[in-house]
Design a protein around this motif. Structure first.
Motif, PDB file in Angstrom:
ATOM      1  N   ASN A  67      29.338 -11.034 -44.620  1.00 53.31           N
ATOM      2  CA  ASN A  67      28.348 -11.874 -43.953  1.00 53.31           C
ATOM      3  C   ASN A  67      28.853 -13.299 -43.769  1.00 53.31           C
ATOM      4  O   ASN A  67      29.515 -13.861 -44.647  1.00 53.31           O
ATOM      5  N   ILE A  68      28.517 -13.872 -42.594  1.00 58.24           N
ATOM      6  CA  ILE A  68      28.892 -15.255 -42.293  1.00 58.24           C
ATOM      7  C   ILE A  68      27.659 -16.145 -42.427  1.00 58.24           C
ATOM      8  O   ILE A  68      26.594 -15.822 -41.895  1.00 58.24           O
ATOM      9  N   TYR A  69      27.810 -17.265 -43.142  1.00 58.10           N
ATOM     10  CA  TYR A  69      26.701 -18.196 -43.373  1.00 58.10           C
ATOM     11  C   TYR A  69      27.095 -19.605 -42.932  1.00 58.10           C
ATOM     12  O   TYR A  69      28.266 -19.987 -43.038  1.00 58.10           O
ATOM     13  N   HIS A  70      26.121 -20.353 -42.477  1.00 55.95           N
ATOM     14  CA  HIS A  70      26.330 -21.788 -42.306  1.00 55.95           C
ATOM     15  C   HIS A  70      26.200 -22.427 -43.684  1.00 55.95           C
ATOM     16  O   HIS A  70      25.297 -22.069 -44.457  1.00 55.95           O
ATOM     17  N   GLU A 120      18.411 -17.310 -49.706  1.00 52.30           N
ATOM     18  CA  GLU A 120      17.838 -17.530 -51.038  1.00 52.30           C
ATOM     19  C   GLU A 120      18.602 -16.720 -52.080  1.00 52.30           C
ATOM     20  O   GLU A 120      18.877 -15.536 -51.898  1.00 52.30           O
ATOM     21  N   GLY A 121      18.967 -17.366 -53.155  1.00 49.37           N
ATOM     22  CA  GLY A 121      19.692 -16.703 -54.230  1.00 49.37           C
ATOM     23  C   GLY A 121      21.201 -16.827 -54.112  1.00 49.37           C
ATOM     24  O   GLY A 121      21.929 -16.501 -55.033  1.00 49.37           O
ATOM     25  N   GLU A 122      21.676 -17.296 -52.946  1.00 53.10           N
ATOM     26  CA  GLU A 122      23.115 -17.492 -52.755  1.00 53.10           C
ATOM     27  C   GLU A 122      23.438 -18.978 -52.858  1.00 53.10           C
ATOM     28  O   GLU A 122      22.748 -19.809 -52.282  1.00 53.10           O
TER      29      GLU A 122
END
Length: 301
Positions: free
Chosen positions: A61-64, A70-72
């Motif tokens: 998974n790619i995140y900004h 939540e939780g990461e």
């Protein structure tokens, strides 16, 4: 670059990746090549490009960085592997220091390309560059000629030249190094060479007291004609395979025998060898499927 970390516990654990372009793809491909499951080690991919957020790259998974689910979170001591070009590296380092000041980070090239750590030891025992006790399958690299162990074996083969770095010589030397680091380069061992042509390895192994079966295509096989015409097929003659600068002919005859073997049809009566090798041959067996079959079948010897 500050905060570069090479702690084996961290590299054996979980980490984040910063960047989702070609550098990240290359890095993930390297992990997959080493049979390292991304899902178990890569916590996620961070990218400042908001358009990439929510997408997936090779199952990750790619995140900004500002919009982690939540939780990461990227916490103290967490490792971020920066997968981006050197051009944008300073800006990414600033962003990491600003957003995740307690995280550790390193550039992926520091892992892949011996700029501080050899990728071949990634997720293995921590070995700084120069120690290099482990050898894995990989492409020819110029900087191998600067490693003490590699230089030693190249010189043993009488093929060390500081001005000419030849791929064929690299292959022969790397084979010797791999056998040595497996503990098999010593008197009394047995080795089988496929498609040996007129290469130097049988003579070198004989000089160490290693018994060798040198093999190649039968001389009457039409596929052997081209190799013979270019001086790359000994025709089953030990005198053509012998290299006088590495051992005497008497010692060579004592330790080396020859047999016609087609790599696509390895005889069942050749087994119990301590090691086997081939160089510049697997691409000539016919097709990719036959190449894979050879890799599996050679394990039986």
């Amino acid at each position: 670059m500050e905060k570069i970390v090479y702690d084996k516990d961290i590299f054996q654990g979980e980490f984040w990746i910063w960047g989702s372009k070609i550098h990240a793809e290359n890095f993930l491909n390297k992990l997959r090549f080493l049979h390292i499951e991304n899902s178990k080690h890569v916590l996620g991919i961070l990218d400042n490009d908001i358009s990439k957020s929510g997408k997936v790259l090779q199952g990750v998974n790619i995140y900004h960085p500002d919009k982690l689910p939540e939780g990461e979170f990227v916490g103290e001591g967490d490792l971020i592997v920066i997968c981006a070009s050197n051009k944008v590296l300073p800006d990414i380092v600033k962003a990491i220091n600003r957003k995740f000041p307690k995280a550790q980070y390193c550039h992926y090239e520091n892992i892949i390309y011996d700029h501080g750590r050899d990728f071949s030891n990634f997720f293995g025992d921590f070995m700084p560059y120069g120690d290099d006790r482990r050898v894995i399958s990989r492409c020819c690299r110029r900087d191998d000629w600067e490693r003490p162990d590699f230089v030693k074996y190249a010189r043993d083969l009488h093929k060390y030249d500081t001005n000419h770095h030849i791929r064929k010589t690299w292959e022969l030397t790397y084979i010797v190094e791999a056998i040595a680091k497996a503990g098999e380069l010593r008197a009394g061992k047995r080795g089988l060479g496929f498609a040996v042509g007129e290469e130097r390895l049988p003579s070198y192994f004989a000089s160490l007291g290693i018994d060798v079966l040198a093999s190649d295509l039968p001389v009457d096989d039409e596929r052997a004609l081209e190799w013979a015409s270019s001086g790359q097929h000994a025709g089953g003659r030990l005198d053509k395979l012998w290299r006088h600068d590495l051992c005497s002919f008497e010692l060579f005859k004592k330790h080396v025998r020859y047999r016609d073997i087609d790599m696509n049809h390895i005889p069942n009566d050749e087994h119990d060898y301590d090691f086997c090798w081939s160089t510049c041959a697997i691409e000539h067996v016919g097709n990719l499927a036959l190449s894979l079959d050879f890799v599996k079948n050679m394990l039986s010897v």
